[in-house]
Design a protein around this motif. Structure first.
Motif, mmCIF file in Angstrom:
data_model
loop_
_atom_site.group_PDB
_atom_site.id
_atom_site.type_symbol
_atom_site.label_atom_id
_atom_site.label_comp_id
_atom_site.label_asym_id
_atom_site.label_seq_id
_atom_site.Cartn_x
_atom_site.Cartn_y
_atom_site.Cartn_z
ATOM 1 N N LEU A 65 -19.603 -21.177 19.746
ATOM 2 C CA LEU A 65 -19.770 -21.365 21.188
ATOM 3 C C LEU A 65 -19.391 -20.028 21.819
ATOM 4 C CD1 LEU A 65 -20.316 -23.595 23.435
ATOM 5 C CD2 LEU A 65 -17.815 -23.603 23.716
ATOM 6 N N GLY A 66 -20.386 -19.233 22.179
ATOM 7 C CA GLY A 66 -20.076 -17.874 22.606
ATOM 8 C C GLY A 66 -19.334 -17.172 21.489
ATOM 9 N N GLY A 67 -18.178 -16.615 21.818
ATOM 10 C CA GLY A 67 -17.360 -15.947 20.817
ATOM 11 C C GLY A 67 -16.362 -16.842 20.132
ATOM 12 N N ALA A 68 -16.393 -18.140 20.430
ATOM 13 C CA ALA A 68 -15.469 -19.088 19.813
ATOM 14 C C ALA A 68 -16.104 -19.717 18.585
ATOM 15 C CB ALA A 68 -15.072 -20.174 20.806
ATOM 16 N N SER A 69 -15.265 -20.050 17.630
ATOM 17 C CA SER A 69 -15.703 -20.727 16.409
ATOM 18 C C SER A 69 -15.220 -22.170 16.443
ATOM 19 C CB SER A 69 -15.140 -20.003 15.181
ATOM 20 O OG SER A 69 -15.437 -20.704 13.993
ATOM 21 N N VAL A 70 -16.128 -23.120 16.241
ATOM 22 C CA VAL A 70 -15.806 -24.546 16.300
ATOM 23 C C VAL A 70 -15.966 -25.150 14.911
ATOM 24 C CG1 VAL A 70 -16.286 -26.742 17.441
ATOM 25 C CG2 VAL A 70 -16.709 -24.580 18.665
ATOM 26 N N THR A 71 -14.940 -25.840 14.449
ATOM 27 C CA THR A 71 -14.964 -26.487 13.133
ATOM 28 C C THR A 71 -14.786 -27.986 13.300
ATOM 29 O OG1 THR A 71 -13.966 -24.517 12.133
ATOM 30 C CG2 THR A 71 -13.954 -26.544 10.827
ATOM 31 N N VAL A 72 -15.633 -28.749 12.640
ATOM 32 C CA VAL A 72 -15.515 -30.207 12.633
ATOM 33 C C VAL A 72 -14.544 -30.585 11.524
ATOM 34 C CG1 VAL A 72 -16.726 -32.406 12.406
ATOM 35 C CG2 VAL A 72 -17.883 -30.444 13.478
ATOM 36 N N VAL A 131 -13.145 -34.857 15.340
ATOM 37 C CA VAL A 131 -11.997 -33.975 15.571
ATOM 38 C C VAL A 131 -12.493 -32.544 15.476
ATOM 39 C CG1 VAL A 131 -9.703 -33.293 14.779
ATOM 40 C CG2 VAL A 131 -10.429 -35.688 14.596
ATOM 41 N N LEU A 132 -12.254 -31.764 16.509
ATOM 42 C CA LEU A 132 -12.749 -30.389 16.572
ATOM 43 C C LEU A 132 -11.599 -29.400 16.701
ATOM 44 C CD1 LEU A 132 -15.726 -30.746 19.094
ATOM 45 C CD2 LEU A 132 -15.839 -30.750 16.595
ATOM 46 N N ARG A 133 -11.708 -28.331 15.925
ATOM 47 C CA ARG A 133 -10.800 -27.191 16.070
ATOM 48 C C ARG A 133 -11.621 -26.046 16.655
ATOM 49 N NH1 ARG A 133 -6.195 -24.835 13.617
ATOM 50 N NH2 ARG A 133 -6.310 -22.552 13.697
ATOM 51 N N VAL A 134 -11.145 -25.479 17.756
ATOM 52 C CA VAL A 134 -11.841 -24.381 18.421
ATOM 53 C C VAL A 134 -10.960 -23.142 18.350
ATOM 54 C CG1 VAL A 134 -12.921 -23.584 20.553
ATOM 55 C CG2 VAL A 134 -12.988 -26.021 19.960
ATOM 56 N N ASP A 135 -11.446 -22.109 17.676
ATOM 57 C CA ASP A 135 -10.692 -20.861 17.517
ATOM 58 C C ASP A 135 -11.320 -19.771 18.369
ATOM 59 O OD1 ASP A 135 -8.596 -21.160 15.231
ATOM 60 O OD2 ASP A 135 -10.393 -22.152 14.462
ATOM 61 N N TYR A 136 -10.474 -19.099 19.124
ATOM 62 C CA TYR A 136 -10.937 -17.949 19.906
ATOM 63 C C TYR A 136 -9.893 -16.853 19.765
ATOM 64 C CZ TYR A 136 -12.780 -15.079 23.670
ATOM 65 O OH TYR A 136 -13.305 -14.039 24.389
ATOM 66 N N GLY A 137 -10.246 -15.808 19.057
ATOM 67 C CA GLY A 137 -9.267 -14.760 18.778
ATOM 68 C C GLY A 137 -8.100 -15.339 17.995
ATOM 69 N N GLU A 138 -6.905 -15.074 18.479
ATOM 70 C CA GLU A 138 -5.698 -15.567 17.812
ATOM 71 C C GLU A 138 -5.253 -16.928 18.338
ATOM 72 O OE1 GLU A 138 -2.747 -12.571 18.212
ATOM 73 O OE2 GLU A 138 -3.961 -11.010 17.254
ATOM 74 N N THR A 139 -6.005 -17.503 19.252
ATOM 75 C CA THR A 139 -5.639 -18.796 19.846
ATOM 76 C C THR A 139 -6.546 -19.899 19.320
ATOM 77 O OG1 THR A 139 -7.125 -18.574 21.764
ATOM 78 C CG2 THR A 139 -4.911 -17.604 21.942
ATOM 79 N N PHE A 145 -7.538 -24.396 19.795
ATOM 80 C CA PHE A 145 -7.433 -25.671 20.496
ATOM 81 C C PHE A 145 -7.841 -26.767 19.519
ATOM 82 C CE2 PHE A 145 -7.905 -22.527 23.716
ATOM 83 C CZ PHE A 145 -7.339 -23.011 24.885
ATOM 84 N N LEU A 146 -7.096 -27.879 19.521
ATOM 85 C CA LEU A 146 -7.398 -29.003 18.639
ATOM 86 C C LEU A 146 -7.699 -30.227 19.498
ATOM 87 C CD1 LEU A 146 -7.564 -29.910 15.660
ATOM 88 C CD2 LEU A 146 -5.152 -30.564 15.830
ATOM 89 N N PHE A 147 -8.928 -30.750 19.366
ATOM 90 C CA PHE A 147 -9.368 -31.918 20.123
ATOM 91 C C PHE A 147 -9.451 -33.100 19.162
ATOM 92 C CE2 PHE A 147 -10.826 -28.276 22.450
ATOM 93 C CZ PHE A 147 -10.625 -28.619 23.781
ATOM 94 N N THR A 148 -8.738 -34.185 19.484
ATOM 95 C CA THR A 148 -8.571 -35.277 18.524
ATOM 96 C C THR A 148 -9.163 -36.609 18.956
ATOM 97 O OG1 THR A 148 -6.409 -35.789 19.489
ATOM 98 C CG2 THR A 148 -6.438 -34.235 17.655
ATOM 99 N N GLY A 149 -9.844 -36.674 20.107
ATOM 100 C CA GLY A 149 -10.386 -37.950 20.558
ATOM 101 C C GLY A 149 -9.290 -38.995 20.639
ATOM 102 N N GLU A 166 -2.883 -26.212 12.516
ATOM 103 C CA GLU A 166 -2.034 -25.455 13.433
ATOM 104 C C GLU A 166 -2.844 -25.005 14.643
ATOM 105 O OE1 GLU A 166 0.996 -21.607 13.433
ATOM 106 O OE2 GLU A 166 0.009 -22.262 11.586
ATOM 107 N N ALA A 167 -2.327 -25.256 15.835
ATOM 108 C CA ALA A 167 -3.094 -24.965 17.047
ATOM 109 C C ALA A 167 -2.173 -24.527 18.175
ATOM 110 C CB ALA A 167 -3.901 -26.193 17.475
ATOM 111 N N THR A 168 -2.712 -23.675 19.027
ATOM 112 C CA THR A 168 -1.980 -23.259 20.221
ATOM 113 C C THR A 168 -1.887 -24.408 21.215
ATOM 114 O OG1 THR A 168 -3.011 -21.079 19.915
ATOM 115 C CG2 THR A 168 -1.787 -21.445 21.957
ATOM 116 N N VAL A 169 -3.015 -25.125 21.376
ATOM 117 C CA VAL A 169 -3.092 -26.221 22.351
ATOM 118 C C VAL A 169 -3.597 -27.472 21.634
ATOM 119 C CG1 VAL A 169 -4.083 -27.042 24.522
ATOM 120 C CG2 VAL A 169 -3.599 -24.600 24.211
ATOM 121 N N LEU A 170 -2.883 -28.573 21.793
ATOM 122 C CA LEU A 170 -3.296 -29.866 21.249
ATOM 123 C C LEU A 170 -3.729 -30.778 22.388
ATOM 124 C CD1 LEU A 170 -3.431 -32.113 19.035
ATOM 125 C CD2 LEU A 170 -1.010 -32.565 19.545
#
Length: 359
Positions: free
Chosen positions: A158-165, A181-189, A191-195, A213-217
């Motif tokens: 997604l743009g410069g972000a990497s999304v992993t299912v 459940v999605l993990r979104v990585d952008y640079g060193e940060t 986000f974990l989305f868990t529904g 491991e995530a910066t934001v849950l």
């Protein structure tokens, strides 16, 4: 303007092919040089909007001109979500994700499907016995699309972000556990989305050695005690946690057990029932937050912010609040945490006469 029909059809075919074979990691590279999606203003950084849809979930991610919507709240939230997307200048969604088939996640997606061009629609199932999901399917098909069920460990950009299912990783009878459940990585940060994933599905992520491991849950199931288990949280160890729930909801979300776990894990907790819509911005190194309402988040034990403010601990039974150094603190299961005196007073708590939190 969105992609022309030929490019859009090709993008969908690529997305379907890559997801089924293990990811869409190369999708963006395949289009390099052919122009960016113009659905939102281009710019560096990843912005995550946790939209206040009450007792429901909805998040908009925008990264370098590409947008993804994760869930859409209830049916009644559809117009609110459409208005929010329009206010952000989002006319096209690279991805729309329905984490699972419950109405408070899928219900509001029909509006955006009517007003935005959508390139790829993801859900854990292609059919569910509810009017809300049936409408989701109908408006997906009206765009000439079919729902894609992503495979665990697949991914896309997604743009410069990497999304992993990351999930779901098993077959489940409980609908909440089928959540994407999605993990979104952008640079060193990250986000974990868990529904609404619950502890059984959390355990499967742990068993399979997923990188959690995530910066934001985005806290699972609106802060229900059925989710965010200690073992799961120890692996995520978020700096920040966001809970999407409705003010005064009948479920009592977020449950005190969960807020206590997050506090003990050192997470700074934001809640849509307190702060309204919450916007997180990542520059690739750090994440900063802005909120609709000027209400302080709750700071976790051991966070950097804790050196700047005092934690105040309330007793759920007596509705008395204390300094965190008070000798008369309640048992852990009876605690609620406040970041400042005014927050405790606004919640109807009275100051302890022994430690005198009012100073």
């Amino acid at each position: 303007m969105g992609m022309n029909q030929a490019r859009r059809a090709a993008a969908l075919a690529l997305c379907l092919w890559a997801l089924l074979l293990g990811g869409c990691q190369d999708w963006e590279a395949l289009w390099q040089g052919e122009g960016e999606t113009e659905s939102a203003e281009s710019g560096d950084g990843l912005t995550v909007h946790f939209i206040d849809v009450g007792q429901a979930d909805c998040a908009l991610l925008v990264c370098e001109g590409e947008a993804m919507l994760i869930d859409g709240g209830n049916v009644a939230d559809s117009s609110l979500v459409v208005s929010y997307l329009q206010a952000q200048g989002v006319e096209e969604l690279a991805y729309m994700v329905c984490t699972h088939a419950h109405e408070d996640h899928v219900g509001g997606l029909s509006g955006p499907l009517n007003t935005c061009a959508v390139d790829c629609v993801l859900a854990p199932v292609t059919w569910a016995d509810s009017a809300a999901f049936s409408n989701f399917v109908k408006y997906t098909q009206a765009q000439g699309l079919e729902i894609t069920v992503p495979q665990a460990d697949s991914g896309f950009s997604l743009g410069g972000a990497s999304v992993t299912v990351l999930g779901p990783r098993r077959e489940y009878e409980e609908v909440n556990n089928t959540s994407i459940v999605l993990r979104v990585d952008y640079g060193e940060t990250s986000f974990l989305f868990t529904g609404d994933m619950e502890s059984d599905a959390e355990a499967d992520l742990l068993e399979d050695g997923c990188d959690l491991e995530a910066t934001v849950l985005k806290v699972g199931h609106h802060g229900s005690s059925t989710s965010t288990s200690y073992t799961f949280l120890r692996q995520v160890m978020p700096e920040y946690a966001v809970i999407s729930c409705g003010e005064g909801n009948s479920y009592g979300h977020p449950h005190q057990e969960v807020t206590s776990r997050l506090y003990d894990a050192g997470a700074t907790v934001y809640r849509t029932d307190q702060q309204g819509t919450i916007v997180a911005f990542s520059d690739g190194e750090t994440v900063t937050f802005t909120t609709e309402k000027a209400v302080s988040p709750t700071y976790g034990r051991g966070t950097a912010a804790e050196t700047e403010v005092t934690a105040y601990i309330g007793n759920l039974n007596s509705h008395v609040f204390h300094l965190d150094t008070c000798a008369n603190l309640p048992a852990e299961e009876n605690r609620v945490y406040f970041s400042d005196v005014q927050q405790a007073l606004d919640a109807g708590y009275t100051p302890c006469g022994n430690c005198n939190p009012l100073g």
